[in-house]
Every structure is written in C-alpha cells, then in structure tokens.
Design a protein around this motif. Structure first.
Motif, PDB file in Angstrom:
ATOM      1  N   PRO A 120      10.253 -16.499 -32.557  1.00 59.20           N
ATOM      2  CA  PRO A 120      10.268 -17.786 -33.230  1.00 59.20           C
ATOM      3  C   PRO A 120      11.558 -18.311 -33.088  1.00 59.20           C
ATOM      4  O   PRO A 120      11.542 -19.549 -33.423  1.00 59.20           O
ATOM      5  CB  PRO A 120      10.285 -17.196 -34.618  1.00 59.20           C
ATOM      6  N   ASP A 121      12.561 -17.962 -32.617  1.00 59.36           N
ATOM      7  CA  ASP A 121      13.882 -18.513 -32.258  1.00 59.36           C
ATOM      8  C   ASP A 121      13.759 -19.489 -31.213  1.00 59.36           C
ATOM      9  O   ASP A 121      14.795 -20.210 -30.944  1.00 59.36           O
ATOM     10  CB  ASP A 121      15.008 -17.541 -32.259  1.00 59.36           C
ATOM     11  N   GLY A 122      12.591 -19.368 -30.394  1.00 59.93           N
ATOM     12  CA  GLY A 122      12.339 -20.208 -29.216  1.00 59.93           C
ATOM     13  C   GLY A 122      13.109 -19.552 -27.926  1.00 59.93           C
ATOM     14  O   GLY A 122      13.107 -20.301 -27.034  1.00 59.93           O
ATOM     15  N   TYR A 123      13.480 -18.556 -28.053  1.00 59.57           N
ATOM     16  CA  TYR A 123      14.125 -17.881 -27.013  1.00 59.57           C
ATOM     17  C   TYR A 123      13.482 -16.467 -26.272  1.00 59.57           C
ATOM     18  O   TYR A 123      12.494 -16.110 -27.166  1.00 59.57           O
ATOM     19  CB  TYR A 123      15.621 -17.743 -27.120  1.00 59.57           C
ATOM     20  N   GLY A 124      13.823 -16.080 -25.533  1.00 61.49           N
ATOM     21  CA  GLY A 124      13.254 -14.534 -25.280  1.00 61.49           C
ATOM     22  C   GLY A 124      12.399 -14.500 -24.105  1.00 61.49           C
ATOM     23  O   GLY A 124      11.954 -13.387 -23.845  1.00 61.49           O
ATOM     24  N   ALA A 125      12.183 -15.526 -23.368  1.00 58.88           N
ATOM     25  CA  ALA A 125      11.387 -15.351 -22.360  1.00 58.88           C
ATOM     26  C   ALA A 125      11.855 -16.535 -20.821  1.00 58.88           C
ATOM     27  O   ALA A 125      12.316 -17.778 -21.512  1.00 58.88           O
ATOM     28  CB  ALA A 125       9.894 -15.781 -22.436  1.00 58.88           C
TER      29      ALA A 125
ATOM     30  N   ALA B  92       3.863 -26.941 -24.687  1.00 57.68           N
ATOM     31  CA  ALA B  92       3.383 -25.412 -25.237  1.00 57.68           C
ATOM     32  C   ALA B  92       4.152 -25.033 -26.470  1.00 57.68           C
ATOM     33  O   ALA B  92       3.407 -25.015 -27.416  1.00 57.68           O
ATOM     34  CB  ALA B  92       2.753 -24.620 -24.071  1.00 57.68           C
ATOM     35  N   LEU B  93       5.417 -25.071 -26.118  1.00 58.91           N
ATOM     36  CA  LEU B  93       6.209 -24.376 -27.206  1.00 58.91           C
ATOM     37  C   LEU B  93       6.670 -25.581 -28.364  1.00 58.91           C
ATOM     38  O   LEU B  93       6.402 -24.850 -29.543  1.00 58.91           O
ATOM     39  CB  LEU B  93       7.762 -24.060 -26.600  1.00 58.91           C
ATOM     40  N   LEU B  94       6.467 -26.760 -28.119  1.00 51.98           N
ATOM     41  CA  LEU B  94       6.494 -27.710 -29.241  1.00 51.98           C
ATOM     42  C   LEU B  94       5.382 -27.590 -29.982  1.00 51.98           C
ATOM     43  O   LEU B  94       5.603 -27.680 -31.213  1.00 51.98           O
ATOM     44  CB  LEU B  94       6.765 -29.117 -28.389  1.00 51.98           C
ATOM     45  N   ARG B  95       4.272 -27.614 -29.503  1.00 53.70           N
ATOM     46  CA  ARG B  95       3.085 -27.324 -30.351  1.00 53.70           C
ATOM     47  C   ARG B  95       3.297 -26.092 -31.266  1.00 53.70           C
ATOM     48  O   ARG B  95       2.463 -26.218 -32.122  1.00 53.70           O
ATOM     49  CB  ARG B  95       1.776 -27.227 -29.258  1.00 53.70           C
ATOM     50  N   GLU B  96       3.769 -25.000 -30.861  1.00 54.10           N
ATOM     51  CA  GLU B  96       3.946 -24.076 -31.786  1.00 54.10           C
ATOM     52  C   GLU B  96       5.332 -23.900 -32.517  1.00 54.10           C
ATOM     53  O   GLU B  96       5.805 -22.967 -32.820  1.00 54.10           O
ATOM     54  CB  GLU B  96       3.750 -22.783 -30.980  1.00 54.10           C
ATOM     55  N   ASN B  97       5.917 -24.994 -32.408  1.00 53.75           N
ATOM     56  CA  ASN B  97       7.151 -25.361 -33.122  1.00 53.75           C
ATOM     57  C   ASN B  97       8.431 -24.302 -32.742  1.00 53.75           C
ATOM     58  O   ASN B  97       9.004 -23.722 -33.439  1.00 53.75           O
ATOM     59  CB  ASN B  97       6.945 -24.922 -34.638  1.00 53.75           C
ATOM     60  N   LYS B  98       8.291 -24.045 -31.400  1.00 45.84           N
ATOM     61  CA  LYS B  98       9.331 -23.016 -30.750  1.00 45.84           C
ATOM     62  C   LYS B  98      10.223 -23.603 -29.826  1.00 45.84           C
ATOM     63  O   LYS B  98      11.060 -23.039 -29.200  1.00 45.84           O
ATOM     64  CB  LYS B  98       8.590 -21.979 -30.074  1.00 45.84           C
TER      65      LYS B  98
END
Lengths: 324, 324
Positions: free
Chosen positions: A260-265, A306-312
């Motif tokens: 959820p923090d938008g990181y990790g991958a 794709a991340l923007l759509r998921e608020n990430k």
C-alpha cells in the motif's frame, strides 16, 4: 539502518520508475552495425563479440539511465565469450554505476557454504582479500535456494556487512517453474511458499529505514494469481519481477506486488526493451535509442498508470497534491 | 551410441580409479611461493591472483593425472578474480584436456530456457556461433534443477548433440541440503527423490554403450543412508559424489553408489587432496606433489579396497583372473 532496500526506494523515487531494464545481449539479436565494427577491430572472435556486447550495452545504459533506477545484467550472455565476455560484464557494471544506476547481477548462484562465500566475493568483493584489488562489485545478486539455508548465509552475511542486496529465487517466470516450485509439501505449503518463509525470516532480521529488508525475492511477473500470496508471505521484501513484456507480464497484473505504500516491487523487462527495434538491420544509434526510449517509457507509464488506478502511485499523487 | 558415460567408463578403467579431484583454489590456502612468484610478476592484484591459481592448478593437474580420469573445476574460486580468473579457469580446462583428463565444470547453473541456452553455450560451445571461435569447452557441467525441466532441456539437447555430460543436483553434500531437498511432498516423495525421477526419465532416453546415460546426478558422499535409495531411483545415471574427505565421506560408506557392474559413480574430493600439505609455508613443488600424490593414492585405495570387499572392483578382479 539504511540498507540496499533504502537505496532502491531512494532511487526509484528520484527516477519515478519501478522499471528494471535487463541487459541480456545475444549476438544474434543486437544491431548488425555493432558486429561490423567489432569484426573490423578484432575479427569474428570472442574478443570481437565481447566488444560488440560492450558497445551495445553502453548504448542501452546511456539510453535508459534517465528512465530507470536499476539495471540487471544477465551473466550467462557474457560468459558465452569466456574471459572477454566477463571483462565486458564488469566494464558494463562500472559504466552503469558511473551513470548513477543500481546494478543487479542476475547470475542465480548457489552452492555449498565455502563455495557460496567465493561467489559472494566474486560479486560483492571482500575487504579482507587484498588480491581482489580494484575489481568492481554489483549492488545485488540473484540467488538459487536449492542448496538450503547454509548456502544463503554467506551471501546474506556479506550483504549486511557490505550494504548489498539479494534476490532469492522464490517463483521464477518460466513455464516449468511449476515442475518443482509449485509442488505441494506435506506441510501444505508449496516449495516456493517454503522458500518465501525462509526469505521472510531473514528479512525480519534486516529491516531498513523504509521498512524493507536487504533480502528480496524473485517472483515471476507471469504468475499473476500468485503475486498477492507472495506479497503477504514476504511483506518486508522487495520483489524483483522478471517476465514483463516478452514473457507476457503486464502492468495491470502486477500491482499486487506493491505494498500500500507504493513500493516493494521492481518490474524487469529485457528482450522487449533492448530488442524493441525488432530488426538487426537498424542503421543508427539514434534510431536504436529512440526505440529503446519509447519501449522503456511505455513500460514505465503502463506500470505507473496501473498503480495510479489502485492509488499506489507515490509520485503522481504528490504531483497532484502540489497543484492544490 | 557412445556417449559421455562411455567416455567416463573407458577412462576410469584405464586409470583404475573412480576418483575425481576437485580444483577449488583459494588464495588463502595455496602454497605461499605461488603467491610470491605472482606478486613479483603482476603485483598484489587480480591478475597476480589469477596467475597463482593457474600455476597451482597446473601443478595439481600434472600430479593427479596418472591417478584419476576426471578433474572438476569449481567456477566460483576463479570468478573471484573477474576476467583474469575466468581466463585461468579456461586455461586450466585446456591444460587438463591436453593431459588426457575429462573435465567437469562445477558451476551449478540453471535459468529460464533462453538463458540456460546461453549457459550451455558458455560451457559446451555451439557450432552455429561463429563468434565463439577457439574457446575451449568442458566435458560436463553441474546443473541446478530449481527452475524445472524447461531449464534442463537446453543443456540436455546440447549434451546430446555435442557428446557432453550433465550432473543434475539431486542431493547435495552440505548439511542444510535437508532444508529443501529432504522435504516430503504430498506425493510421498521428497524433493530430491522427485528430481531423481526427472533425471531417470531423461536417462532412459539417452543410454550409451555401457548402459549409462549422459545425464548423471550429484549425490553427496556425506548422505550414506540415502545413496542406495538414489541408486535404485536412477539405475542408469553416473553419480558424482562430492564430500569425500574434508566433508566427511569415506570409501566404505559410498560403495552403494556403484552398480553391481562396478561402475556408475565418481567420488570427488577437493580440499583433502589439493591442500593435503596442510601448511602454506611448504617450500617446493616436489614436496607439494608428494603430498598430493599420497592423498589421491590413499583415497583411490580406500575406494578400491571398499569395492573389492563388496566384489564390485572390476580391474583387480581382472588382474587376479589373469594370474591363473
């Protein structure tokens, strides 16, 4: 304490990109003019091939450095040309680091303890060995866990003391990763889930400033349905996801790899970027750079959208906020 | 059809030895005079270290060539010194082959399909690649099966067409091989037994003149109680058993690795042979050669005596017959 994962996050933020470009140079697929130049200098030889790989690799690095934080060099394609190829591998590592990039060696090493120590020294160096003088080192290495934890420990110990990173193969991107990695154990876990538990145990002992460990995991971008499961099993590890592009992975399918923090991958693509010009007859470096730039920007946009759509998406959200 | 296993058996018979000497040269354990010579030529540098490894490796090869059919070079110890180290690796491969030895590269490679093809080319060559010119090749390679069968296939296909051999890691010699390899699957087989079944399936499709396949298996000499089980699971594969000596394996405990025909296993030792002089202060090449000769002959006698007790020793039986 600041560790490899913090370095990743710092640079990912700066480049606004979770993309890793994989450099897997195959003599049959690189533009012909590199081969012609190499042939004129060294003949059709391993030395010539290594020169072509070097010049092509530099072009890739110089092109992608503004759009990615990390490059991944696949050792196999360099080893084909023996010592000349390995010299090119290390020249490209140095070149990428000089350009401010983080470098992962994708070498998938793993052996008994003393031999793993030697591999660790090969890629990370060892301050106690005065003979290994000025050889460069990489920032991170991919590791094969088949030999068990005593084969991971030497890499892990070096990674802690030298501020390096590891990516343990958990679930690889290839089709027949299922042959062993999906096999279910009596404990109900699959083989790859078992390795994920190991990774998480190491990770919990080595958390950095942003909540991530120096020990990450390779999880194929091709296994969409498994990604969330592995994210839950290894909440503190950075995932390296190969298989985007040529192997079929897409941005919309890999958002579960992010926390959820938008990181990790980190999402890695090789062939779909470095061979994006399609034809080896392409004539100029300018044309190659344009194709590679388009490919890497499209990939980055695909993932960021794709991340923007998921608020990430960390940075676009910040950009929007700043407009208020 | 004559394959790699037939080459092994032919040479084992000729040398009357099932011993493999592993060349794992560690700069901290090789005799000091090699380092002094190297320092005087190239300074304390990777080039110097690679030179010391080369001279030491040649001494080992020249000493053991009359007592063994096969040497195994551990890639990691050479990779420590980058391109210089890799150049030494290949020079020693050439030297060993020129001395009539069969050479196994212990590199434990394994990757997705296209990358495994590149590794296969690195070690076995590829007649279609005109750029890889005069690079030598090894006779066999160790392979890590974690990525599944599509990662073994490129090596297997090359091994068939180029008359090479493979040793798939089934059960490695290290303590924590149990972490994954001994885990029991829902199918009741362990992970390593599952890999053994794969190996046997490949083996049944590639049997040579003596009844053995070009695809063999690594089974640690340290796991005495498992050896017979693996022998039954892979009746047509040559076993490579590391772990004799420094890791604790003994001749009397590994006779189950051999078939009733007296073949099917190669027993490998590295540190207990190549560092048998114990002290790095040893002064002359003559002294080193004597220590190594004693160590390798003792090991060979230990294994041959154990086989004789079980009526599995081919050549002594023949020698006895010829006295009638």
């Amino acid at each position: 304490m600041f560790n490899f994962s913090d370095l990743i996050i710092q640079n990912v933020k700066m480049k606004k990109s979770h993309v890793v470009v994989g450099i897997d140079p195959d003599i049959n697929r690189i533009p012909l003019f590199y081969l012609k130049e190499a042939e004129s200098l060294y003949g059709v030889s391993s030395q010539g091939a290594a020169h072509a790989l070097l010049e092509f690799g530099k072009t890739v690095i110089n092109t992608v450095k503004d759009y990615v934080a990390v490059v991944k060099l696949q050792s196999a394609y360099f080893e084909v040309y023996g010592a000349y190829g390995v010299a090119t591998f290390w020249e490209l590592v140095s070149h990428a680091k000089n350009e401010g990039l983080i470098v992962i060696a994708d070498a998938k090493r793993g052996d008994i303890g003393p031999t793993s120590r030697a591999y660790s020294e090969s890629f990370f160096g060892d301050k106690t060995n005065k003979w290994r003088d000025s050889n460069p080192t990489v920032d991170a290495l991919t590791i094969n866990p088949y030999l068990g934890k005593d084969s991971i420990d030497p890499f892990y110990n070096s990674a802690i003391s030298l501020k390096k990173g590891l990516f343990i193969l958990v679930k690889t991107s290839n089709d027949s990763s299922e042959d062993l990695q999906d096999k279910q154990l009596k404990s109900q876990l699959t083989v790859s889930e078992t390795i994920a538990e190991w990774v998480n145990n190491y990770a919990c002992d080595s958390i950095g400033e942003n909540g991530y460990s120096l020990i990450g995991a390779v999880v194929g971008a091709t296994h969409t349905k498994d990604i969330l499961k592995f994210r839950k099993l290894m909440p503190n590890s950075i995932f390296l996801l190969p298989g985007y592009g040529a192997q079929g992975g897409k941005g919309e399918n890999i958002t579960n790899a992010f926390n959820p923090d938008g990181y990790g991958a980190l999402i890695s693509a090789s062939r779909s970027i470095i061979y994006s010009y399609n034809k080896v007859e392409i004539k100029t470096e300018h044309q190659i750079k344009k194709c590679i730039t388009d490919a890497v920007r499209n990939m980055n946009n695909d993932i960021n959208d794709a991340l923007l759509r998921e608020n990430k998406l960390k940075w676009k959200a910040e950009a929007l906020n700043s407009r208020h």
